[in-house]
Design an enzyme around this catalytic site. Structure first.
Site, PDB file in Angstrom:
ATOM      1  N   LYS A 107      82.210  34.193  88.856  1.00  0.00           N
ATOM      2  CA  LYS A 107      81.141  34.008  87.875  1.00  0.00           C
ATOM      3  C   LYS A 107      79.760  33.869  88.521  1.00  0.00           C
ATOM      4  O   LYS A 107      78.751  33.901  87.824  1.00  0.00           O
ATOM      5  CB  LYS A 107      81.451  32.800  87.003  1.00  0.00           C
ATOM      6  CG  LYS A 107      82.632  33.057  86.078  1.00  0.00           C
ATOM      7  CD  LYS A 107      82.922  31.880  85.180  1.00  0.00           C
ATOM      8  CE  LYS A 107      83.982  32.224  84.151  1.00  0.00           C
ATOM      9  NZ  LYS A 107      85.338  32.328  84.755  1.00  0.00           N
TER      10      LYS A 107
HETATM   11  C1  LIG Z   1      86.387  32.964  84.185  1.00  0.00           C
HETATM   12  C2  LIG Z   1      87.513  33.275  85.079  1.00  0.00           C
HETATM   13  C3  LIG Z   1      88.452  34.291  84.773  1.00  0.00           C
HETATM   14  C4  LIG Z   1      88.433  35.053  83.473  1.00  0.00           C
HETATM   15  O1  LIG Z   1      87.377  35.961  83.359  1.00  0.00           O
HETATM   16  P1  LIG Z   1      86.970  36.570  81.939  1.00  0.00           P
HETATM   17  O2  LIG Z   1      85.782  37.420  82.189  1.00  0.00           O
HETATM   18  O3  LIG Z   1      86.692  35.402  81.045  1.00  0.00           O
HETATM   19  O4  LIG Z   1      88.165  37.353  81.450  1.00  0.00           O
HETATM   20  C5  LIG Z   1      89.446  34.566  85.703  1.00  0.00           C
HETATM   21  N1  LIG Z   1      89.535  33.881  86.854  1.00  0.00           N
HETATM   22  C6  LIG Z   1      88.665  32.893  87.178  1.00  0.00           C
HETATM   23  C7  LIG Z   1      88.841  32.162  88.461  1.00  0.00           C
HETATM   24  C8  LIG Z   1      87.622  32.568  86.318  1.00  0.00           C
HETATM   25  O5  LIG Z   1      86.768  31.576  86.646  1.00  0.00           O
END
Ligand SMILES: *Cc1c(COP(=O)(O)O)cnc(C)c1O
Length: 434
Positions: A107
């Site tokens: 993220k």
């Molecule tokens: C947020 C997150 C996801 C999921 O991603 P999306 O875009 O919401 O599908 C998967 N793995 C980790 C470690 C995350 O922080």
């Protein structure tokens, strides 16, 4: 580029307005009016391009009316100052590591890109912009880090007391400056409800400029396209058809991958891998979308019962199920299967997967059983250190502590306890007048 609301009851807006608003006034998600094409030569020559050039060319058409070219390049250089290595697991499989950023989860890119766009836009605003976000763990850290020190922007993060990991809490509460952590006596759902209440509170909205930094914001969603392009650059010499498996929760990351495919990137197939929160795998089986309350799992960043970005995937495919199912499979896995995969890969290769990456690995292997000759890439969305208890209890090893995390261990936690919406509102109005 203009952006329209998927609820189709709000006016079209610019990139700038869509980023500042977050969500359209009719509560719809914003979506670009057209999907630009990258020229064939972009993909033919991708190995000669730097990651900054790739990112710039991919996102430029989406933002060019609102961010000057030079400023866009400056933002990209700031956002992408770490690597995205493709690490081979076996002959036909590799993992794209997205966790080398400051908070060690994927993220970081979206949060930093949004922070820098908002920082740029806030220069023309009379009033500071306040970013309000609820987190169950990873989002808060990435947002806090991305927005740290951005002028004209204040960040307020709500998190459920005692329900995030020690590392995650440190990432939220030790930064200071323009970042405030509110520690909520309640669950993640309570935090999210309070944030939603704030966005519906006309009295509050008349006093301050409030925006959200959750994954539906287009400035967090679109830059995730970069990962898939970086992966393609690194695997192209394999000369095989490419399949991606994406561990999915709110489906923003995989939806961005599908956008990269729309821009012209050669991809054979996508796999959306989930934990037992299987609303989308069920949809792909039954054609019926039935959201449900989420179930807690060891891959907790994907504990989502009603994935907010899935509607964007349906929009890309104009809700044509038959075309969609030619490009997307979706499979769901239990915690037991996830731990088994972590053990299998560790024992056979020495590679330590985090539980989210392991779900992606399982989805990829399932697809490849019936698709010989493809080159499969699963996304590793978090460093295993972020899910240390799961990794230790499953593999009986401890991953090395990276410097980003080690330095947090010496900082002091600062948070403000709150109980309910009234206290949140008081905090926001008070902080707005100082
Ligand atoms: C947020 C997150 C996801 C999921 O991603 P999306 O875009 O919401 O599908 C998967 N793995 C980790 C470690 C995350 O922080």
């Amino acid at each position: 580029m203009k952006y329209f609301s998927l609820n189709k009851k709000a006016p079209k807006v610019s990139f700038r307005e869509a980023v500042i608003r977050g969500i359209a006034p009719d509560r719809g998600l914003y979506f670009p009016e057209e999907i630009p094409q990258l020229p064939l030569s972009f993909f033919e020559n991708i190995e000669e391009k730097s990651s900054h050039e790739i990112a710039y060319e991919a996102i430029h058409p989406f933002v060019k009316e609102d961010i000057p070219d030079q400023e866009l390049m400056r933002i990209i250089e700031k956002v992408l100052d770490f690597d995205f290595p493709l690490v081979p697991i076996d002959e036909n499989t590799a993992t794209l590591e997205l966790f080398h950023g400051p908070t060690m989860a994927f993220k970081d890119v979206g949060a930093r890109f949004m922070a820098n766009c908002l920082g740029y836009f806030s220069g023309d605003e009379q009033q500071d912009i306040t970013v309000l976000v609820a987190t169950s763990g990873d989002t808060g850290g990435a947002v806090a880090n991305g927005f740290l020190g951005v002028e004209g922007v204040k960040v307020v993060i709500l998190y459920p007391s005692g329900k995030v990991s020690d590392i995650q809490e440190r990432q939220l509460t030790t930064l200071g400056q323009n970042i405030t952590a509110l520690e909520v006596d309640g669950t993640f759902d309570d935090c999210q409800r309070m944030v939603k209440n704030a966005f519906l509170d006309d009295d509050l909205l008349s006093q301050m400029k409030l925006t959200s930094a959750n994954s539906i914001n287009i400035a967090r969603w679109l830059p995730q396209m970069f990962y898939f392009l970086f992966a393609y650059k690194q695997m192209k010499s394999q000369g095989k058809e490419l399949a991606f498996s994406v561990p999915s929760g709110n489906f923003g990351n995989i939806c961005a991958g599908m956008m990269a495919f729309q821009l012209g990137m050669p991809v054979k197939h996508f796999v959306a891998a989930t934990n037992v929160n299987d609303t989308v795998p069920q949809f792909m089986k039954t054609r019926s979308y039935d959201p449900k309350p989420s179930t807690a799992t060891i891959s907790n960043a994907m504990d989502v019962g009603d994935p907010s970005n899935f509607i964007r995937i349906r929009e890309i495919y104009k809700d044509n199920f038959d075309v969609l199912k030619n490009h997307l499979h979706s499979y769901s896995y239990t915690d037991e299967a996830t731990r088994k995969a972590m053990k299998h890969v560790y024992n056979s290769t020495g590679y330590i997967m985090d539980p989210h990456g392991a779900v992606g690995y399982l989805g990829l292997k399932k697809y490849m059983e019936t698709h010989d000759g493809t080159y499969g890439i699963f996304l590793e969305t978090a460093h295993p250190i972020k899910f240390l208890d799961v990794v230790e209890s499953t593999l009986a090893v401890s991953p090395e502590m990276p410097p980003q995390i080690a330095q947090l261990m010496h900082r002091d936690k600062q948070s403000i306890p709150i109980k309910d919406y009234q206290e949140l509102k008081e905090f926001l109005t008070d902080s707005n007048t100082v």
